[in-house]
Design a protein around this motif. Sequence first.
Motif, PDB file in Angstrom:
ATOM      1  N   ALA A 266       0.646  -1.027   0.151  1.00 16.15           N
ATOM      2  CA  ALA A 266       0.096   0.026  -0.015  1.00 16.15           C
ATOM      3  C   ALA A 266       0.769   1.427  -0.063  1.00 16.15           C
ATOM      4  O   ALA A 266       0.942   2.164   0.881  1.00 16.15           O
ATOM      5  N   PRO A 267       1.777   1.083  -0.978  1.00 15.33           N
ATOM      6  CA  PRO A 267       2.771   2.531  -0.901  1.00 15.33           C
ATOM      7  C   PRO A 267       2.308   3.820  -1.686  1.00 15.33           C
ATOM      8  O   PRO A 267       2.793   4.726  -1.575  1.00 15.33           O
ATOM      9  N   GLY A 268       0.990   3.858  -1.884  1.00 17.51           N
ATOM     10  CA  GLY A 268       0.242   5.085  -2.380  1.00 17.51           C
ATOM     11  C   GLY A 268       0.816   5.530  -3.640  1.00 17.51           C
ATOM     12  O   GLY A 268       0.962   4.802  -4.442  1.00 17.51           O
ATOM     13  N   SER A 269       0.775   6.875  -3.753  1.00 18.88           N
ATOM     14  CA  SER A 269       1.020   7.281  -5.237  1.00 18.88           C
ATOM     15  C   SER A 269       1.710   8.499  -5.125  1.00 18.88           C
ATOM     16  O   SER A 269       2.176   9.093  -4.171  1.00 18.88           O
ATOM     17  N   VAL A 270       2.241   8.762  -6.213  1.00 19.04           N
ATOM     18  CA  VAL A 270       3.040  10.220  -6.325  1.00 19.04           C
ATOM     19  C   VAL A 270       2.494  11.128  -7.424  1.00 19.04           C
ATOM     20  O   VAL A 270       1.382  10.561  -8.312  1.00 19.04           O
ATOM     21  N   THR A 271       2.964  12.153  -7.326  1.00 22.34           N
ATOM     22  CA  THR A 271       2.251  13.300  -8.468  1.00 22.34           C
ATOM     23  C   THR A 271       2.475  12.791  -9.923  1.00 22.34           C
ATOM     24  O   THR A 271       3.684  12.371 -10.034  1.00 22.34           O
ATOM     25  N   ARG A 272       1.554  12.800 -10.810  1.00 23.66           N
ATOM     26  CA  ARG A 272       1.583  12.685 -12.384  1.00 23.66           C
ATOM     27  C   ARG A 272       2.488  13.735 -12.822  1.00 23.66           C
ATOM     28  O   ARG A 272       2.039  14.800 -12.671  1.00 23.66           O
ATOM     29  N   THR A 273       3.210  13.804 -13.583  1.00 22.99           N
ATOM     30  CA  THR A 273       3.964  14.813 -14.417  1.00 22.99           C
ATOM     31  C   THR A 273       4.107  14.433 -15.593  1.00 22.99           C
ATOM     32  O   THR A 273       4.009  13.311 -16.202  1.00 22.99           O
ATOM     33  N   PHE A 274       4.354  15.212 -16.544  1.00 22.38           N
ATOM     34  CA  PHE A 274       4.496  15.355 -18.139  1.00 22.38           C
ATOM     35  C   PHE A 274       5.886  15.670 -18.684  1.00 22.38           C
ATOM     36  O   PHE A 274       6.465  16.566 -17.322  1.00 22.38           O
ATOM     37  N   ASP A 275       6.209  15.740 -19.686  1.00 23.96           N
ATOM     38  CA  ASP A 275       7.534  16.049 -20.282  1.00 23.96           C
ATOM     39  C   ASP A 275       7.101  17.743 -20.831  1.00 23.96           C
ATOM     40  O   ASP A 275       7.377  17.855 -21.931  1.00 23.96           O
ATOM     41  N   ILE A 276       7.097  18.721 -19.811  1.00 26.10           N
ATOM     42  CA  ILE A 276       6.611  19.839 -20.083  1.00 26.10           C
ATOM     43  C   ILE A 276       7.933  20.623 -19.608  1.00 26.10           C
ATOM     44  O   ILE A 276       8.365  20.597 -18.584  1.00 26.10           O
ATOM     45  N   PRO A 277       8.572  21.513 -20.577  1.00 26.81           N
ATOM     46  CA  PRO A 277       9.872  22.492 -20.037  1.00 26.81           C
ATOM     47  C   PRO A 277       9.364  23.124 -18.849  1.00 26.81           C
ATOM     48  O   PRO A 277       8.583  23.872 -18.952  1.00 26.81           O
ATOM     49  N   GLY A 278      10.555  22.874 -17.809  1.00 30.94           N
ATOM     50  CA  GLY A 278      10.527  23.626 -16.665  1.00 30.94           C
ATOM     51  C   GLY A 278       9.692  23.349 -15.707  1.00 30.94           C
ATOM     52  O   GLY A 278       9.588  23.905 -14.468  1.00 30.94           O
ATOM     53  N   LEU A 279       8.576  22.248 -15.922  1.00 30.71           N
ATOM     54  CA  LEU A 279       7.796  21.978 -14.818  1.00 30.71           C
ATOM     55  C   LEU A 279       8.032  21.496 -13.773  1.00 30.71           C
ATOM     56  O   LEU A 279       7.915  21.835 -12.555  1.00 30.71           O
ATOM     57  N   VAL A 280       9.122  20.447 -13.670  1.00 28.98           N
ATOM     58  CA  VAL A 280       9.598  19.884 -12.300  1.00 28.98           C
ATOM     59  C   VAL A 280      10.475  20.889 -11.691  1.00 28.98           C
ATOM     60  O   VAL A 280      10.771  20.771 -10.649  1.00 28.98           O
ATOM     61  N   ASP A 281      10.999  21.760 -12.502  1.00 29.12           N
ATOM     62  CA  ASP A 281      12.060  22.582 -11.820  1.00 29.12           C
ATOM     63  C   ASP A 281      11.394  24.031 -11.152  1.00 29.12           C
ATOM     64  O   ASP A 281      11.992  24.601 -10.283  1.00 29.12           O
ATOM     65  N   HIS A 282       9.965  24.297 -11.520  1.00 32.34           N
ATOM     66  CA  HIS A 282       9.404  25.421 -11.123  1.00 32.34           C
ATOM     67  C   HIS A 282       8.017  25.371 -10.675  1.00 32.34           C
ATOM     68  O   HIS A 282       7.758  26.215  -9.977  1.00 32.34           O
ATOM     69  N   ALA A 283       7.513  24.272 -10.816  1.00 34.84           N
ATOM     70  CA  ALA A 283       6.366  24.060 -10.177  1.00 34.84           C
ATOM     71  C   ALA A 283       6.285  23.338  -8.752  1.00 34.84           C
ATOM     72  O   ALA A 283       7.161  22.675  -8.541  1.00 34.84           O
ATOM     73  N   ARG A 284       5.240  23.692  -7.934  1.00 30.90           N
ATOM     74  CA  ARG A 284       5.128  22.900  -6.574  1.00 30.90           C
ATOM     75  C   ARG A 284       3.908  22.029  -6.549  1.00 30.90           C
ATOM     76  O   ARG A 284       2.959  22.079  -7.355  1.00 30.90           O
ATOM     77  N   GLY A 285       4.325  21.096  -5.918  1.00 28.51           N
ATOM     78  CA  GLY A 285       3.128  20.046  -5.691  1.00 28.51           C
ATOM     79  C   GLY A 285       2.275  20.190  -4.424  1.00 28.51           C
ATOM     80  O   GLY A 285       2.709  21.167  -3.720  1.00 28.51           O
ATOM     81  N   MET A 286       1.180  19.192  -4.350  1.00 25.96           N
ATOM     82  CA  MET A 286       0.395  19.263  -3.306  1.00 25.96           C
ATOM     83  C   MET A 286       0.131  17.824  -2.915  1.00 25.96           C
ATOM     84  O   MET A 286      -0.986  17.507  -2.718  1.00 25.96           O
ATOM     85  N   LYS A 287       1.150  17.056  -2.587  1.00 21.96           N
ATOM     86  CA  LYS A 287       1.071  15.648  -2.246  1.00 21.96           C
ATOM     87  C   LYS A 287       1.336  15.455  -0.976  1.00 21.96           C
ATOM     88  O   LYS A 287       0.992  14.393  -0.258  1.00 21.96           O
ATOM     89  N   THR A 288       2.298  16.035  -0.162  1.00 27.24           N
ATOM     90  CA  THR A 288       2.809  15.875   1.094  1.00 27.24           C
ATOM     91  C   THR A 288       2.261  16.963   1.942  1.00 27.24           C
ATOM     92  O   THR A 288       2.214  17.950   1.711  1.00 27.24           O
ATOM     93  N   LEU A 289       2.623  16.717   3.432  1.00 27.21           N
ATOM     94  CA  LEU A 289       2.386  17.505   4.406  1.00 27.21           C
ATOM     95  C   LEU A 289       3.398  18.812   4.323  1.00 27.21           C
ATOM     96  O   LEU A 289       3.223  19.830   4.497  1.00 27.21           O
ATOM     97  N   ALA A 290       4.671  18.278   3.802  1.00 27.38           N
ATOM     98  CA  ALA A 290       5.713  19.504   3.767  1.00 27.38           C
ATOM     99  C   ALA A 290       5.404  20.373   2.640  1.00 27.38           C
ATOM    100  O   ALA A 290       5.634  21.497   2.703  1.00 27.38           O
ATOM    101  N   GLU A 291       4.957  19.893   1.431  1.00 27.58           N
ATOM    102  CA  GLU A 291       4.530  20.643   0.287  1.00 27.58           C
ATOM    103  C   GLU A 291       3.411  21.733   0.850  1.00 27.58           C
ATOM    104  O   GLU A 291       3.379  22.714   0.491  1.00 27.58           O
ATOM    105  N   ALA A 292       2.624  21.029   1.532  1.00 28.23           N
ATOM    106  CA  ALA A 292       1.309  22.003   1.997  1.00 28.23           C
ATOM    107  C   ALA A 292       1.880  23.017   2.854  1.00 28.23           C
ATOM    108  O   ALA A 292       1.566  24.290   2.427  1.00 28.23           O
TER     109      ALA A 292
END
Length: 453
Positions: free
Chosen positions: A110-136
């Motif tokens: 039951a390891p759960g899930s992770v944020t789904r991303t796509f091959d969008i330039p700059g996405l993983v470098d500049h976007a923020r997620g909302m999946k973990t307590l630390a991110e919130a």
Amino acid sequence: MARPRILVVGAGFAGSAAVRRLERKLVPGEAEISLVTPFSYQLYLPLLPQVASGVLPPQAIAISLRRSRKHRTRIVPGGAIGVDPKARICVVRKITGEIADLPYDYLVLAPGSVTRTFDIPGLVDHARGMKTLAEAAYIRDHVVAQLDLADASLDEKEREARLRFVVVGGGYAGTETAAALQRVTSGALRRYPRLDPDQIKWHLIDIAPKLMPELGDRLGTTALGILRRRGIEVSLGVSVSAVGPDEVTFTDGRVLPCRTLIWTAGVVASPLVGTFDAEKVHGRLVVSPELRVRTLDGVFALGDAAAVPDLTKGGDAVCPPTAQHAMRQGRTAADNIIATVRRQPLRRYEHKDLGLVVDLGGRDAVSKPMGVELRGMPAQAVARGYHWSAMRTNVAKARVLTNWMLNAVAGDDFVRTGFQAQKRATLHDFEYTDAYLTPEQVREHVRALTARA
């Protein structure tokens, strides 16, 4: 005979429910239970937007595993990075970085899930997620920081970029996040007299043609109307084509100054699932109605990790990866492991969806419990009542209720903690998606372990 070893991977809704059931129904000494999780709490994920908006403090939705356990489960602080089903060994990287090898007889995945991303330039470098307590918690600090910096800036272009916020994803997480944080910035205006209300702009975008289609057309339209009346610009059939440090480009050609892009465009199963040589559907392990992975002896999969047949719908339908299914699957998996240990018949998982609740903050909400469409305060009462009742300890319930009442009376203080001011908090910085071993690496590791023994 040696006691059977039951290993549960993940302390989300599914894993925590499985452990609770095992502790409750197993006779002391009947089996050994271990739980692998990076943090000794169960995160109540549906209330993350309320942490990001400051309605609730982080501790309110981090339900202590040690408080709610009967101290019969060994908690291993770390994450599973690989499994050898033949040797029945789970490889765990502890939070210290050390590698531990945990043998098991029965494995609950039951390891759960992770944020789904796509091959969008700059996405993983500049976007923020909302999946973990630390991110919130980080997003809360980040949004308030943008207000502070815009208030202090004399540069109109900088102020414009800092006061524009984009949320990608028109599902429950994205809609509730945009609604909750827009209330924060709207309420901030009287505290920041130098800010121009017309410069604070919120955008919610989604590639789908409808907002939260699971709610149905009428409630979806109601939610859309609430957001637009608040001044949130909702764009459907639109996504992001590029993300930069101070601008975002939409697929419809718009280029907007922006320092805050929150990405909530869906989730995928934990990368751990991909390391198993077993049939999958959309990245989730195919399981029987009893939640067993048929080709992996002793392995049960559930929650976001499993494509569980939805027996209430028949055909090829699978259960959606929601909290209400995950909790009940956890209990079913635990019952079936106990039945296996005791050589009793297993039972199939079957649950009819109870409905959906969407809290848009304040008096705004839309809910569909048992197919009944609700709006406004009745919907808000159902949404918060459901979340409150789902909290697993009386302490957690008291914290949540107290903070709801306090926020309703006193409002927001717009305080930044600054705890994570020097830490990157873009996508994947909190999810560690590159930490997993390949099946070949796991087998090599187990062979080396056997040789040393």
